[in-house]
Design a protein around this motif. Structure first.
Motif, PDB file in Angstrom:
ATOM      1  N   GLN A  47       0.983  -1.267  -0.021  1.00 50.57           N
ATOM      2  CA  GLN A  47       0.061  -0.166  -0.009  1.00 50.57           C
ATOM      3  C   GLN A  47       0.889   1.117  -0.036  1.00 50.57           C
ATOM      4  N   TYR A  50       0.230   7.301   0.354  1.00 48.34           N
ATOM      5  CA  TYR A  50      -0.836   8.331   0.132  1.00 48.34           C
ATOM      6  C   TYR A  50      -2.066   7.540   0.518  1.00 48.34           C
ATOM      7  N   SER A  51      -2.162   6.166   0.203  1.00 50.11           N
ATOM      8  CA  SER A  51      -3.581   5.349   0.432  1.00 50.11           C
ATOM      9  C   SER A  51      -3.552   5.319   1.836  1.00 50.11           C
ATOM     10  N   VAL A  54      -4.623   8.573   3.341  1.00 51.18           N
ATOM     11  CA  VAL A  54      -6.333   8.485   3.398  1.00 51.18           C
ATOM     12  C   VAL A  54      -7.207   7.692   3.847  1.00 51.18           C
ATOM     13  N   SER A 101      -6.530   7.448  -4.120  1.00 54.39           N
ATOM     14  CA  SER A 101      -6.003   6.528  -2.949  1.00 54.39           C
ATOM     15  C   SER A 101      -6.058   5.031  -3.190  1.00 54.39           C
TER      16      SER A 101
END
Length: 111
Positions: A47, A50-51, A54, A101
């Motif tokens: 992952q 940024y994901s 979020v 995301s």
């Protein structure tokens, strides 16, 4: 008449963006993250930062569709093109920021 039609179109667009944003946020809060992580793990993809950001702050992202709904109400009062453009851009960029995301460039197959 033309001004009212433009206001109605902007209000409908912002309402649809708020619905799309709310759907994504609701899905993330109710299990979408686990299925997304399982998909990424099955392909050996981690992952992105940024994901993670979020998904960890998803409760705060509810502000975005709420502001879009406020913009829907104000679309009929605002007459300046600059403000209308800001409202639409805010809704579009917010939607892109949410859906980005779930994007993982490592999932693409290189040929």
């Amino acid at each position: 008449m033309k001004s009212k039609l433009v206001s109605l179109c902007i209000a409908l667009l912002l309402f649809l963006l708020a619905l799309v944003q709310g759907y994504f946020i609701y899905a993330v809060q109710h299990g979408f993250v686990t299925s997304l992580n399982q998909t990424w793990n099955s392909f050996g993809v981690s992952q992105s930062g940024y994901s993670q950001f979020v998904f960890n702050t998803i409760a705060w992202w509810w502000i975005l569709p709420v502001l879009c709904l406020v913009f829907v109400l104000s679309a009929f009062r605002v007459r300046k093109k600059r403000y209308r453009a800001f409202m639409v851009a805010f809704g579009l960029f917010g939607t892109i920021a949410l859906y980005a995301s779930a994007y993982a460039p490592s999932l693409f197959i290189t040929i």
